[in-house]
Design an enzyme around this catalytic site. Structure first.
Site, PDB file in Angstrom:
ATOM      1  N   MET A  34       0.853  -1.185   0.000  1.00 25.85           N
ATOM      2  CA  MET A  34       0.000   0.000   0.000  1.00 25.85           C
ATOM      3  C   MET A  34       0.889   1.235   0.000  1.00 25.85           C
ATOM      4  O   MET A  34       1.841   1.325   0.766  1.00 25.85           O
ATOM      5  CB  MET A  34      -0.910   0.044   1.212  1.00 25.85           C
ATOM      6  CG  MET A  34      -1.789   1.299   1.208  1.00 25.85           C
ATOM      7  SD  MET A  34      -2.977   1.329   2.525  1.00 25.85           S
ATOM      8  CE  MET A  34      -3.992  -0.049   2.039  1.00 25.85           C
ATOM      9  N   TYR A  35       0.571   2.140  -0.894  1.00 25.35           N
ATOM     10  CA  TYR A  35       1.192   3.453  -0.884  1.00 25.35           C
ATOM     11  C   TYR A  35       0.233   4.391  -0.178  1.00 25.35           C
ATOM     12  O   TYR A  35      -0.861   4.647  -0.668  1.00 25.35           O
ATOM     13  CB  TYR A  35       1.398   3.980  -2.306  1.00 25.35           C
ATOM     14  CG  TYR A  35       2.495   3.320  -3.076  1.00 25.35           C
ATOM     15  CD1 TYR A  35       3.812   3.724  -2.917  1.00 25.35           C
ATOM     16  CD2 TYR A  35       2.209   2.308  -3.985  1.00 25.35           C
ATOM     17  CE1 TYR A  35       4.826   3.126  -3.650  1.00 25.35           C
ATOM     18  CE2 TYR A  35       3.213   1.705  -4.719  1.00 25.35           C
ATOM     19  CZ  TYR A  35       4.514   2.119  -4.550  1.00 25.35           C
ATOM     20  OH  TYR A  35       5.512   1.529  -5.263  1.00 25.35           O
TER      21      TYR A  35
END
Length: 164
Positions: free
Chosen positions: A78-79
């Site tokens: 996840m960014y």
């Protein structure tokens, strides 16, 4: 040429003067912090980190969220993406906004058994979490680093912090 490129891979406070003109003109700054976790925890990591950032970081956010780009049968990366208005001296931006946001993201990730990395690595500004990330296997990383890089020149300060 290659040495200059390596020396400028990671930005720090001293590089703020070289930041994009767009950021200076709009006083709006944006970053990402990448983490990873199993499917069973990734939703809670996101929810907890976003809630803490909103509660603890006094920023005017123009964007605060996240997205995934690499997913697997057991989990995903996840960014976390965060854009905010800068209302301080540009040299204070990193310590006032970026570092606290990144620390919250990493703390919530590690608390739930995720990793502060996926494919981008630790970087210079998350090395203080290394012992918590690797736990009892940290000695193996230290041993490998010493064996393959006895002079400490590869990715200097990127995995293990630079001496103060």
């Amino acid at each position: 040429m290659i040495e200059e490129w390596f020396n400028n891979l990671n930005w720090d406070v001293s590089k703020i003067e070289e930041e994009r003109v767009e950021i200076r003109e709009t006083l709006n700054n944006g970053f990402t912090t990448e983490i990873s976790g199993n499917w069973s925890v990734i939703g809670d990591i996101y929810k907890n980190a976003i809630a803490r950032i909103r509660a603890e970081v006094p920023a005017q956010f123009t964007l605060l969220g996240g997205h995934s780009s690499h997913s697997y049968i057991n989990g995903t990366n996840m960014y976390f993406v965060y854009y905010y208005k800068i209302d301080c001296d540009p040299t204070e931006e990193r310590t006032r906004y970026h570092d606290p946001i990144q620390n919250i993201i990493v703390e919530e990730t590690l608390k739930l058994g995720g990793s502060m990395c996926h494919h981008h690595g630790v970087g210079k500004h998350r090395t203080h979490f290394l012992a918590e990330e690797y736990g009892s296997s940290l000695y193996m990383l230290e041993t490998l680093k010493a064996a393959f890089d006895p002079n400490g020149i590869m990715n200097k300060g990127t995995i293990f912090p630079l001496e103060k």
